[in-house]
Design a protein around this motif. Structure first.
Motif, PDB file in Angstrom:
ATOM      1  N   ARG A  28       0.817  -1.209   0.000  1.00 30.02           N
ATOM      2  CA  ARG A  28       0.000   0.000   0.000  1.00 30.02           C
ATOM      3  C   ARG A  28       0.857   1.269   0.000  1.00 30.02           C
ATOM      4  O   ARG A  28       0.421   2.289  -0.526  1.00 30.02           O
ATOM      5  CB  ARG A  28      -0.975  -0.026   1.185  1.00 30.02           C
ATOM      6  CG  ARG A  28      -2.070  -1.070   0.996  1.00 30.02           C
ATOM      7  CD  ARG A  28      -3.130  -1.024   2.078  1.00 30.02           C
ATOM      8  NE  ARG A  28      -4.138  -2.049   1.844  1.00 30.02           N
ATOM      9  CZ  ARG A  28      -5.199  -1.905   1.052  1.00 30.02           C
ATOM     10  NH1 ARG A  28      -5.395  -0.756   0.420  1.00 30.02           N
ATOM     11  NH2 ARG A  28      -6.065  -2.879   0.893  1.00 30.02           N
ATOM     12  N   GLN A  29       2.045   1.185   0.556  1.00 26.54           N
ATOM     13  CA  GLN A  29       2.937   2.340   0.473  1.00 26.54           C
ATOM     14  C   GLN A  29       3.296   2.626  -0.984  1.00 26.54           C
ATOM     15  O   GLN A  29       3.276   3.777  -1.428  1.00 26.54           O
ATOM     16  CB  GLN A  29       4.214   2.073   1.278  1.00 26.54           C
ATOM     17  CG  GLN A  29       5.135   3.276   1.414  1.00 26.54           C
ATOM     18  CD  GLN A  29       4.661   4.289   2.451  1.00 26.54           C
ATOM     19  OE1 GLN A  29       3.693   4.033   3.153  1.00 26.54           O
ATOM     20  NE2 GLN A  29       5.341   5.405   2.547  1.00 26.54           N
ATOM     21  N   ALA A  30       3.607   1.584  -1.733  1.00 27.56           N
ATOM     22  CA  ALA A  30       3.914   1.758  -3.152  1.00 27.56           C
ATOM     23  C   ALA A  30       2.692   2.268  -3.914  1.00 27.56           C
ATOM     24  O   ALA A  30       2.813   3.101  -4.826  1.00 27.56           O
ATOM     25  CB  ALA A  30       4.391   0.430  -3.745  1.00 27.56           C
ATOM     26  N   ALA A  31       1.504   1.788  -3.531  1.00 30.62           N
ATOM     27  CA  ALA A  31       0.275   2.250  -4.190  1.00 30.62           C
ATOM     28  C   ALA A  31       0.065   3.738  -3.971  1.00 30.62           C
ATOM     29  O   ALA A  31      -0.362   4.461  -4.884  1.00 30.62           O
ATOM     30  CB  ALA A  31      -0.927   1.462  -3.672  1.00 30.62           C
ATOM     31  N   LEU A  32       0.354   4.229  -2.768  1.00 29.34           N
ATOM     32  CA  LEU A  32       0.241   5.662  -2.514  1.00 29.34           C
ATOM     33  C   LEU A  32       1.161   6.457  -3.430  1.00 29.34           C
ATOM     34  O   LEU A  32       0.759   7.470  -4.011  1.00 29.34           O
ATOM     35  CB  LEU A  32       0.581   5.971  -1.051  1.00 29.34           C
ATOM     36  CG  LEU A  32      -0.458   5.643   0.009  1.00 29.34           C
ATOM     37  CD1 LEU A  32       0.115   5.926   1.398  1.00 29.34           C
ATOM     38  CD2 LEU A  32      -1.732   6.453  -0.205  1.00 29.34           C
ATOM     39  N   THR A  33       2.395   6.009  -3.555  1.00 27.84           N
ATOM     40  CA  THR A  33       3.333   6.720  -4.428  1.00 27.84           C
ATOM     41  C   THR A  33       2.837   6.730  -5.863  1.00 27.84           C
ATOM     42  O   THR A  33       2.884   7.757  -6.554  1.00 27.84           O
ATOM     43  CB  THR A  33       4.726   6.070  -4.350  1.00 27.84           C
ATOM     44  OG1 THR A  33       5.169   6.048  -2.982  1.00 27.84           O
ATOM     45  CG2 THR A  33       5.728   6.842  -5.178  1.00 27.84           C
ATOM     46  N   ARG A  34       2.342   5.575  -6.330  1.00 29.60           N
ATOM     47  CA  ARG A  34       1.820   5.524  -7.701  1.00 29.60           C
ATOM     48  C   ARG A  34       0.628   6.466  -7.874  1.00 29.60           C
ATOM     49  O   ARG A  34       0.468   7.106  -8.916  1.00 29.60           O
ATOM     50  CB  ARG A  34       1.416   4.092  -8.044  1.00 29.60           C
ATOM     51  CG  ARG A  34       2.589   3.121  -8.109  1.00 29.60           C
ATOM     52  CD  ARG A  34       2.160   1.728  -8.555  1.00 29.60           C
ATOM     53  NE  ARG A  34       3.278   0.805  -8.472  1.00 29.60           N
ATOM     54  CZ  ARG A  34       3.373  -0.202  -7.591  1.00 29.60           C
ATOM     55  NH1 ARG A  34       2.371  -0.429  -6.754  1.00 29.60           N
ATOM     56  NH2 ARG A  34       4.429  -0.967  -7.570  1.00 29.60           N
ATOM     57  N   TYR A  35      -0.209   6.540  -6.856  1.00 28.35           N
ATOM     58  CA  TYR A  35      -1.360   7.452  -6.892  1.00 28.35           C
ATOM     59  C   TYR A  35      -0.904   8.892  -7.054  1.00 28.35           C
ATOM     60  O   TYR A  35      -1.407   9.624  -7.924  1.00 28.35           O
ATOM     61  CB  TYR A  35      -2.172   7.269  -5.612  1.00 28.35           C
ATOM     62  CG  TYR A  35      -3.080   8.415  -5.228  1.00 28.35           C
ATOM     63  CD1 TYR A  35      -3.994   8.962  -6.120  1.00 28.35           C
ATOM     64  CD2 TYR A  35      -3.048   8.934  -3.932  1.00 28.35           C
ATOM     65  CE1 TYR A  35      -4.844  10.002  -5.744  1.00 28.35           C
ATOM     66  CE2 TYR A  35      -3.889   9.970  -3.547  1.00 28.35           C
ATOM     67  CZ  TYR A  35      -4.778  10.503  -4.463  1.00 28.35           C
ATOM     68  OH  TYR A  35      -5.610  11.532  -4.091  1.00 28.35           O
ATOM     69  N   ALA A  58      11.569   3.442  14.653  1.00 27.75           N
ATOM     70  CA  ALA A  58      11.076   2.121  14.238  1.00 27.75           C
ATOM     71  C   ALA A  58      11.977   1.455  13.200  1.00 27.75           C
ATOM     72  O   ALA A  58      11.675   0.348  12.747  1.00 27.75           O
ATOM     73  CB  ALA A  58       9.661   2.257  13.676  1.00 27.75           C
ATOM     74  N   GLY A  59      13.062   2.117  12.822  1.00 25.88           N
ATOM     75  CA  GLY A  59      13.961   1.551  11.819  1.00 25.88           C
ATOM     76  C   GLY A  59      13.398   1.552  10.411  1.00 25.88           C
ATOM     77  O   GLY A  59      13.818   0.750   9.565  1.00 25.88           O
ATOM     78  N   LEU A  60      12.468   2.473  10.140  1.00 27.76           N
ATOM     79  CA  LEU A  60      11.787   2.484   8.843  1.00 27.76           C
ATOM     80  C   LEU A  60      12.240   3.607   7.916  1.00 27.76           C
ATOM     81  O   LEU A  60      11.759   3.698   6.785  1.00 27.76           O
ATOM     82  CB  LEU A  60      10.271   2.593   9.052  1.00 27.76           C
ATOM     83  CG  LEU A  60       9.582   1.367   9.645  1.00 27.76           C
ATOM     84  CD1 LEU A  60       8.102   1.660   9.885  1.00 27.76           C
ATOM     85  CD2 LEU A  60       9.744   0.158   8.718  1.00 27.76           C
ATOM     86  N   LEU A  61      13.123   4.488   8.378  1.00 26.84           N
ATOM     87  CA  LEU A  61      13.492   5.620   7.527  1.00 26.84           C
ATOM     88  C   LEU A  61      14.076   5.158   6.203  1.00 26.84           C
ATOM     89  O   LEU A  61      13.630   5.593   5.129  1.00 26.84           O
ATOM     90  CB  LEU A  61      14.490   6.529   8.249  1.00 26.84           C
ATOM     91  CG  LEU A  61      14.956   7.748   7.443  1.00 26.84           C
ATOM     92  CD1 LEU A  61      13.784   8.669   7.100  1.00 26.84           C
ATOM     93  CD2 LEU A  61      16.045   8.523   8.199  1.00 26.84           C
ATOM     94  N   GLU A  62      15.050   4.268   6.243  1.00 31.22           N
ATOM     95  CA  GLU A  62      15.674   3.812   4.994  1.00 31.22           C
ATOM     96  C   GLU A  62      14.702   3.032   4.111  1.00 31.22           C
ATOM     97  O   GLU A  62      14.591   3.319   2.905  1.00 31.22           O
ATOM     98  CB  GLU A  62      16.916   2.971   5.310  1.00 31.22           C
ATOM     99  CG  GLU A  62      17.775   2.655   4.082  1.00 31.22           C
ATOM    100  CD  GLU A  62      17.330   1.409   3.320  1.00 31.22           C
ATOM    101  OE1 GLU A  62      17.752   1.240   2.162  1.00 31.22           O
ATOM    102  OE2 GLU A  62      16.550   0.612   3.887  1.00 31.22           O
ATOM    103  N   PRO A  63      13.928   2.073   4.639  1.00 35.00           N
ATOM    104  CA  PRO A  63      12.974   1.370   3.767  1.00 35.00           C
ATOM    105  C   PRO A  63      11.936   2.285   3.143  1.00 35.00           C
ATOM    106  O   PRO A  63      11.565   2.110   1.977  1.00 35.00           O
ATOM    107  CB  PRO A  63      12.326   0.352   4.709  1.00 35.00           C
ATOM    108  CG  PRO A  63      13.301   0.151   5.803  1.00 35.00           C
ATOM    109  CD  PRO A  63      13.982   1.465   5.987  1.00 35.00           C
ATOM    110  N   VAL A  64      11.443   3.256   3.907  1.00 37.21           N
ATOM    111  CA  VAL A  64      10.412   4.157   3.382  1.00 37.21           C
ATOM    112  C   VAL A  64      10.994   5.057   2.292  1.00 37.21           C
ATOM    113  O   VAL A  64      10.382   5.236   1.221  1.00 37.21           O
ATOM    114  CB  VAL A  64       9.815   4.997   4.531  1.00 37.21           C
ATOM    115  CG1 VAL A  64       8.989   6.154   3.997  1.00 37.21           C
ATOM    116  CG2 VAL A  64       8.947   4.107   5.427  1.00 37.21           C
TER     117      VAL A  64
END
Length: 353
Positions: A28-35, A58-64
């Motif tokens: 869904r994160q990728a879907a938001l970007t595509r949107y 949360a260790g998510l900065l690099e993945p996001v």
């Protein structure tokens, strides 16, 4: 890409997609970007307040940051860009909406904290192909001189977008001289004005006008309570807001792109609608409860459209405030020109692939 940024464009502040277990929902994160890109946004701001600052813990900065950059490369637009009357780069409507550069989106990464942290986050963003850094001004105990020195250090890694964050959510009050000196730094390419205060917003314009670099520093409205009026305003020194970098534009983005494309043709129409957009933003950002539900409000709009599965935030205490859902229903019904539900419904399956 910095030319696109200076010319002006629509830049949503990218939210964070989570599962019910509050794990990163990459699909869904990728879907938001595509949107956002299909809607015609000319850039993305990732790792900023709307993305939730807690991604760092949360260790998510690099993945996001990485996922947004990967999807942006995957969905580069085709066809030639054209200029609007305002000098903005726009895509032909049949290629996915107004406002987006044919070179692809401007990628802006949020950076926080003291010098060492901000520089490290800028280096991460640079390694992933980001074009600039939106630098949070919240550094406890830092003076204006300290903030200027930090911006210069970050500017050695990537171009800097300055940020006047409203004091209601922790931003410091900054002087006109600060904005003059920040704009004078060669690495400063834009300033997001999100003071939610007319006097302080004008301080930024006065400072940039006095910097000697007014033609090289773009002003972006982050005043989600004053979007249309900012985009129509004549500012000191002959300056204008080139575009917007906004949490409000994380929802109903196609309508926002259409609004910007139409501003020069129909300024009187949009001036009449300015208060309506502010009313809608009040519901999304939860001004009735001092912005406590602002991120959940963004999530709720996206949930109703099917882009997100829920309104979950990393902090379990964050959620919709009492009555906020009803307010969102009210404004969507009252201002149908503000929404893009049909556009999302048409393309949702392809974005969620």
């Amino acid at each position: 890409m910095l030319d696109v940024l200076r010319a002006g464009t629509v830049i949503p502040a990218h939210p964070l997609a989570l599962t019910a277990e509050r794990a990163f929902d990459e699909r869904r994160q990728a879907a938001l970007t595509r949107y956002y890109l299909a809607a015609g946004a000319g850039g993305l701001a990732v790792g900023v307040h709307t993305t939730q600052f807690e991604i760092r813990q949360a260790g998510l900065l690099e993945p996001v940051l990485r996922l947004a950059a990967d999807v942006a490369r995957e969905t580069r637009p085709t066809g030639e860009a054209r200029s609007t009357e305002a000098g903005r780069e726009a895509r032909p409507a049949e290629a996915g909406g107004e406002g987006r550069s044919a070179a692809g989106p401007v990628l802006i990464a949020g950076a926080c904290g003291p010098v060492a942290q901000a520089v490290a986050e800028a280096e991460l963003a640079a390694s992933l192909g980001y074009h600039a850094v939106l630098l949070s001004p919240v550094v406890p105990g830092a003076s204006e001189a300290d903030l200027l020195a930090r911006a210069a250090a970050v500017g050695e890694v990537l171009p800097v977008v300055g940020f006047y964050l409203q004091t209601a959510i922790g931003g410091p009050e900054l002087s006109r001289a600060f904005w003059r000196d920040l704009a004078a730094q060669p690495s400063t390419v834009a300033i997001k004005v999100a003071a939610f205060d007319r006097y302080r917003s004008l301080d930024v314009a006065h400072g940039v006008a006095a910097s000697g670099r007014a033609g090289q520093v773009a002003l972006y409205t982050g005043n989600d309570d004053h979007i249309i009026a900012d985009l129509l305003a004549d500012l000191p020194g002959g300056l204008r807001f080139a575009g917007g970098l906004l949490g409000q534009w994380a929802v109903w983005t196609k309508a926002a792109v259409d609004l910007v494309a139409d501003l020069e043709r129909n300024p009187a129409l949009w001036a009449r609608r300015a208060s309506a957009l502010t009313d809608a933003n009040s519901a999304v950002f939860d001004t009735a409860h001092a912005f406590r539900g602002c991120i959940a409000g963004v999530h709720e709009v996206l949930r109703r459209q099917g882009l997100l599965a829920g309104t979950w935030c990393l902090d379990p205490a964050e959620g919709l405030s009492p009555g906020q859902a009803e307010e969102l229903t009210r404004v969507a019904a009252a201002y149908p020109w503000l929404t893009d539900d049909a556009f999302v419904a048409e393309h949702l399956d392809e974005w969620l692939r």
